[in-house]
Write a protein that holds these residues in place. Structure first.
Motif, PDB file in Angstrom:
ATOM      1  N   THR A 258       0.829  -1.207   0.000  1.00  0.00           N
ATOM      2  CA  THR A 258       0.000   0.000   0.000  1.00  0.00           C
ATOM      3  C   THR A 258       0.861   1.255   0.000  1.00  0.00           C
ATOM      4  O   THR A 258       1.784   1.380   0.798  1.00  0.00           O
ATOM      5  CB  THR A 258      -0.902   0.024   1.251  1.00  0.00           C
ATOM      6  OG1 THR A 258      -1.515  -1.251   1.391  1.00  0.00           O
ATOM      7  CG2 THR A 258      -1.959   1.105   1.164  1.00  0.00           C
TER       8      THR A 258
ATOM      9  N   SER B 100      -4.543  -6.608   2.438  1.00  0.00           N
ATOM     10  CA  SER B 100      -4.744  -5.682   1.316  1.00  0.00           C
ATOM     11  C   SER B 100      -5.139  -6.434   0.051  1.00  0.00           C
ATOM     12  O   SER B 100      -5.729  -5.858  -0.852  1.00  0.00           O
ATOM     13  CB  SER B 100      -3.492  -4.839   1.045  1.00  0.00           C
ATOM     14  OG  SER B 100      -2.456  -5.116   1.908  1.00  0.00           O
TER      15      SER B 100
ATOM     16  N   SER C  46       7.630   4.882  11.480  1.00  0.00           N
ATOM     17  CA  SER C  46       6.466   5.355  10.738  1.00  0.00           C
ATOM     18  C   SER C  46       5.316   5.584  11.713  1.00  0.00           C
ATOM     19  O   SER C  46       5.006   4.738  12.541  1.00  0.00           O
ATOM     20  CB  SER C  46       6.089   4.316   9.681  1.00  0.00           C
ATOM     21  OG  SER C  46       4.862   4.659   9.082  1.00  0.00           O
TER      22      SER C  46
HETATM   23  P1  GDP Z   1       3.262  -4.239   2.829  1.00  0.00           P
HETATM   24  O1  GDP Z   1       2.678  -5.449   2.187  1.00  0.00           O
HETATM   25  O2  GDP Z   1       4.441  -4.565   3.691  1.00  0.00           O
HETATM   26  O3  GDP Z   1       3.581  -3.147   1.857  1.00  0.00           O
HETATM   27  O4  GDP Z   1       2.144  -3.684   3.820  1.00  0.00           O
HETATM   28  P2  GDP Z   1       0.565  -3.524   3.491  1.00  0.00           P
HETATM   29  O5  GDP Z   1       0.386  -2.376   2.559  1.00  0.00           O
HETATM   30  O6  GDP Z   1      -0.022  -4.821   3.089  1.00  0.00           O
HETATM   31  O7  GDP Z   1      -0.018  -3.223   4.932  1.00  0.00           O
HETATM   32  C1  GDP Z   1       0.411  -2.144   5.681  1.00  0.00           C
HETATM   33  C2  GDP Z   1      -0.807  -1.277   6.012  1.00  0.00           C
HETATM   34  O8  GDP Z   1      -0.463  -0.368   7.037  1.00  0.00           O
HETATM   35  C3  GDP Z   1      -1.244  -0.409   4.848  1.00  0.00           C
HETATM   36  O9  GDP Z   1      -2.631  -0.248   4.930  1.00  0.00           O
HETATM   37  C4  GDP Z   1      -0.529   0.922   5.101  1.00  0.00           C
HETATM   38  O10 GDP Z   1      -1.202   2.019   4.535  1.00  0.00           O
HETATM   39  C5  GDP Z   1      -0.579   0.978   6.592  1.00  0.00           C
HETATM   40  N1  GDP Z   1       0.542   1.682   7.234  1.00  0.00           N
HETATM   41  C6  GDP Z   1       1.866   1.701   6.899  1.00  0.00           C
HETATM   42  N2  GDP Z   1       2.573   2.386   7.813  1.00  0.00           N
HETATM   43  C7  GDP Z   1       1.691   2.815   8.737  1.00  0.00           C
HETATM   44  C8  GDP Z   1       1.811   3.547   9.948  1.00  0.00           C
HETATM   45  O11 GDP Z   1       2.894   3.944  10.372  1.00  0.00           O
HETATM   46  N3  GDP Z   1       0.667   3.772  10.653  1.00  0.00           N
HETATM   47  C9  GDP Z   1      -0.545   3.331  10.244  1.00  0.00           C
HETATM   48  N4  GDP Z   1      -1.599   3.583  10.997  1.00  0.00           N
HETATM   49  N5  GDP Z   1      -0.696   2.633   9.105  1.00  0.00           N
HETATM   50  C10 GDP Z   1       0.401   2.373   8.371  1.00  0.00           C
END
Ligand code: GDP
Ligand code: IMO
Ligand code: MG
Length: 435
Positions: free
Chosen positions: A41, A297, A411
């Motif tokens: 994401t 996701s 983050s």
């Molecule tokens: P990836 O597969 O490792 O890229 O992670 P995903 O996108 O599947 O899941 C991470 C989720 O956490 C996503 O919805 C991001 O938008 C959200 N996210 C990432 N960093 C943060 C953060 O610091 N705080 C919050 N609340 N959400 C975050």
């Protein structure tokens, strides 16, 4: 210096956000394994993008994005993704390179994935049903079809034979199936027309870029504990998500990887089945699911949640050779009175400090926690380390001590800007910030 950014837990650590954020420091972002089981994401220009096959640097024009030979590519999924970001004004023309050695996911792989899961019954893995495992099975079984096999320079008879044999084998496996191999072949001819302009020898491209002094970021999908060799087998994905996969998945030598950043949530999640020692099945788990919107996701399935597991993280440091950590979703822990950090396990009454290599052993592990105070002032949206509540700074210090490597980035929200880059020598090396 080239760097790698990869998952240090069970995937979904927030790799997409971190990679997008760091991309302006690099010329190339290269994925080395996995397929459209990934869902990375990225929030950019007020929009949410979920990248599956396309590297997470794709939203930055001028950056070349690479899909390595270590991936399995579902052409329809790729085209849908290109169309989706195209509709949002992101053009990939001239800056997307796909390895001619990447394997294809064909329609029967998805069916075989669903079928295999149904057959496993109670022992199911909880796959994403995207055909990932069956496509990698065909690769290792030396009957897979590679992107370059579709080119008009490849021997046509070999492609025909491979398609026919694969389709007939699958028809044999699924009693009700009568797939016509000629239709699959015709479809592949159509696929090639759209795919061809992107297809290249990725290893040559990367080595030329390095000779020209351009920097590469290697992007991992999934996470260390989902790695086919080092993960919680058999509850894993079918590729090498750890840093070792970079070399085989892109055709680069180990010395081209300058530093490795492991991404981890400030707590732990996993989607799918398998042991999870610090899992929380109580109100606190519910609180993390709601606060962190912990739903997959890709599949929308609720993610399992638990406390931060420093045993698993030390393992990730060892397996990948991690230099530093990016800790995401700090804000999700806002408002808790106290927090637990799993610093070791107990198994059969004995203390255990290292992550076990055998699944039955892991399933018997009980977490040993260190309790630390929570914080009441929010970390959400905080952009400097000093502005964090004292207890949040202490939490990071405890994680660093328990894991044994520095936290270079924190983050505090899903937006690019809600990020703390630690203003020290580590950040200077990684992000080209002045020390
Ligand atoms: P990836 O597969 O490792 O890229 O992670 P995903 O996108 O599947 O899941 C991470 C989720 O956490 C996503 O919805 C991001 O938008 C959200 N996210 C990432 N960093 C943060 C953060 O610091 N705080 C919050 N609340 N959400 C975050
Ligand atoms: P990103 O890159 C979290 C999990 C699935 C299942 C197991 C095997 O977004 O972090 P597969 O379809 O790969 O054969 O499923 O792996 N899984 C992931 N979990 N994040 C991912 O990717 C995942 N990709 C696969 O849920 O348990
Ligand atoms: Mg994800």
């Amino acid at each position: 210096m080239n760097i790698a950014v990869l998952g240090a837990q069970w995937g979904d650590e927030g790799k997409g956000k971190i990679i997008d954020l760091l991309t302006p420091n690099f010329s190339i972002v290269a994925r080395y394994q996995g397929g459209h089981n990934a869902g990375h994401t990225v929030y950019a220009n007020g929009r949410k993008f979920i990248l599956r096959l396309l590297p997470s640097g794709i939203l930055h024009s001028g950056v070349t994005c690479v899909i390595g030979n270590g991936l399995v590519v579902d052409p329809q999924a790729l085209f849908a993704e290109i169309d989706e970001i195209g509709a949002a004004g992101v053009d990939v023309t001239g800056r997307l390179a796909i390895s001619s050695k990447a394997h294809l996911i064909l329609p029967y792989h998805k069916e075989l994935d669903v079928l295999a899961e149904a057959k496993r019954g109670e022992r199911k893995i909880g796959t994403t049903n995207r055909g990932i495992g069956p496509a990698y099975e065909d690769k290792i079984g030396r009957r897979g079809i590679r992107v370059g096999d579709l080119s008009d320079r490849a021997p046509r008879q070999m492609l025909e034979d491979a398609v026919r044999q694969n389709v007939e084998a699958r028809n044999h496996l699924i009693a009700s199936a009568h797939m016509d191999w000629r239709q699959v072949l015709d479809e592949l001819d159509r696929v090639w027309i759209r795919l061809a302009p992107f297809v290249t020898d990725v290893s040559v491209l990367l080595h030329q870029a390095m000779r020209d002094g351009r920097r590469i970021m290697f992007e991992g999908a999934q996470g260390t504990l989902l790695d086919i060799d080092h993960g919680t087998y058999p509850f894993v994905t079918s590729s090498s998500a750890t840093s070792g996969g970079i070399c085989t998945g892109l055709g680069v030598g180990p010395k081209t990887i300058g530093a490795i950043l492991g991404v981890a949530k400030a707590y732990t999640t996993r989607v799918g089945e398998g042991p999870f020692p610090s899992e929380l099945l109580d109100q606190m788990g519910q609180r993390l699911r709601d606060g962190g919107s912990e739903y997959g996701s890709v599949t929308g399935r609720p993610r399992r949640r638990g406390w931060f597991d420093a045993v698993a993280l030390r393992y990730a440091v060892r397996i990948n050779g991690l230099d530093a950590l990016a800790i995401t979703k700090m804000d999700v822990l806002d408002g808790l009175e106290s927090l637990e950090i799993c610093t070791s396990y107990r198994v059969d009454g004995e203390p255990l400090h290292d992550f076990p290599s055998e699944i039955g052993h892991l399933a018997r592990c009980q977490p040993v926690y260190e309790r630390v105070p929570g914080w009441s002032a929010p970390t959400a949206g905080v952009r400097s380390f000093d502005a964090l509540p004292a207890e949040a700074r202490a939490y990071i210090a405890t994680l660093e001590q328990a894991v044994g490597i520095p936290v270079a980035l924190i983050s505090t929200g899903s937006d690019r800007h809600d990020t703390i880059l630690r203003d020290d020598a580590v950040a200077a090396t990684w992000f080209a910030l002045p020390a």
